[in-house]
Design a protein around this motif. Structure first.
Motif, PDB file in Angstrom:
ATOM      1  N   ASP A  60     -10.461  -7.140  48.943  1.00  0.00           N
ATOM      2  CA  ASP A  60     -10.679  -6.085  46.974  1.00  0.00           C
ATOM      3  C   ASP A  60      -9.678  -6.904  46.064  1.00  0.00           C
ATOM      4  OD1 ASP A  60      -8.494  -5.088  49.143  1.00  0.00           O
ATOM      5  OD2 ASP A  60      -7.546  -3.498  47.588  1.00  0.00           O
ATOM      6  N   HIS A  61      -8.610  -7.844  46.201  1.00  0.00           N
ATOM      7  CA  HIS A  61      -8.004  -8.618  45.493  1.00  0.00           C
ATOM      8  C   HIS A  61      -8.812 -10.413  44.740  1.00  0.00           C
ATOM      9  CE1 HIS A  61      -5.288  -5.775  45.141  1.00  0.00           C
ATOM     10  NE2 HIS A  61      -5.775  -5.205  46.030  1.00  0.00           N
ATOM     11  N   ASP A 139      -0.618  -2.322  46.150  1.00  0.00           N
ATOM     12  CA  ASP A 139      -0.218  -2.585  47.308  1.00  0.00           C
ATOM     13  C   ASP A 139       1.280  -2.975  48.446  1.00  0.00           C
ATOM     14  OD1 ASP A 139      -3.531  -3.689  45.929  1.00  0.00           O
ATOM     15  OD2 ASP A 139      -3.623  -4.170  48.386  1.00  0.00           O
ATOM     16  N   HIS A 212      -4.606   0.722  41.970  1.00  0.00           N
ATOM     17  CA  HIS A 212      -4.916   1.338  42.563  1.00  0.00           C
ATOM     18  C   HIS A 212      -4.976   2.665  43.479  1.00  0.00           C
ATOM     19  CE1 HIS A 212      -5.185  -0.431  46.454  1.00  0.00           C
ATOM     20  NE2 HIS A 212      -6.269  -2.208  46.123  1.00  0.00           N
TER      21      HIS A 212
HETATM   22 ZN   LIG Z   1      -5.906  -3.285  47.767  1.00  0.00          ZN
END
Ligand SMILES: [Zn+2]
Ligand SMILES: [Zn+2]
Length: 267
Positions: A60-61, A139, A212
């Protein structure tokens, strides 16, 4: 300094930071075509990016980082742990960076700092320019003092506020995933994000984007209510709070330095 949130969450992250002609993409976790469209809307050609900064190698990054980098010849600034997971075909585009050092990129200084997350050498970034100071930390399972220190004296902080504990514990995630999210190498709760801002006291950021957010275990309302309640308790109700969107470009922040500089012209 201009900062855009293009997308933020487990379905893909992407931000853009621009200062005096230097444009840095932070994360490349949405499909390439969408990132190209985001950039176009912001008036930035992908070929003109000075770098792609990646915090860590979760999909997702970094989903489209390699393609974007190799197609447009844009270097990737990331830890060796992250770079190793990308399998770049052209290693001349890799710029390994380390926590605690300063890397000048065009008109900006990039200052990576280590964060606790279940990945190899994950980082957060502090970005400084003459026109503003910002940091990005998403994160991370918790906020050590070494990370909270990076949140001092900022114009804008982009900080993870991933979950509300009640929604997480009563939600549909399997037990192991709940343990992972709430663990010390997982994600930050709304309250933990608020406490990390509060420990900075008067040196805390002027504005914060809560980022996020989990789609299952959080909501914009939960995040904003919890964080503002805790900040109010610490006498920090002046901190401007906003929430990022999962898949939409919804926020743009501009430092007012340019405007301040212009004032004498009209005064
Ligand atoms: Zn993430
Ligand atoms: Zn992650």
């Amino acid at each position: 300094m201009n900062i855009w949130s293009f997308a933020s969450g487990s379905d893909g992250n992407c931000y853009l930071v621009e200062s005096e002609g230097t444009a840095l993409l932070v994360e490349s976790g949405r499909p390439y075509v969408q990132i190209r469209d985001f950039l176009e809307a912001a008036g930035i050609e992908p070929d003109c990016l000075s770098g792609i900064l990646l915090t860590h190698a979760h999909g997702d990054h970094c989903r489209s980082a390699r393609y974007l980098s190799e197609t447009h010849r844009v270097p990737i600034y990331a830890s060796r742990g992250t770079l190793g997971a990308l399998w770049l075909q052209d290693v001349s585009l890799a710029r390994p960076i380390e926590s605690g050092k300063t890397y000048p990129v065009g008109q900006m200084d990039v200052k990576p700092f280590a964060v606790p997350h279940d990945c190899r050498e994950p980082l957060g970034f502090r970005l400084e320019a003459g026109s503003g100071r910002a940091a990005i930390a998403t994160d991370l399972g918790w906020v050590p003092h070494s990370v909270a220190r990076q949140f001092r004296d900022l114009d804008l902080l982009i900080l993870e506020a991933n979950y509300d504990p009640h929604l997480l514990h009563t939600g549909t995630y399997p037990y192991f995933l709940k343990q992972r999210v709430a663990g010390t190498y997982g994600h930050l709760s709304n309250a933990a994000a608020a406490e990390a801002i509060a420990v900075c006291g008067e040196r805390g950021p002027r504005a914060v984007w809560l980022a996020h957010l989990s789609e299952q275990n959080n909501s914009q309302k939960h995040a904003l209510q919890t964080v503002s309640r805790i900040l109010r308790r610490h006498g920090l109700s002046h901190v401007a709070l906003k929430t990022t969107h999962h898949r939409r470009s919804n926020l743009r922040w501009t430092s007012n330095v340019a405007r301040e500089r212009q004032l004498p012209l009209f005064g």
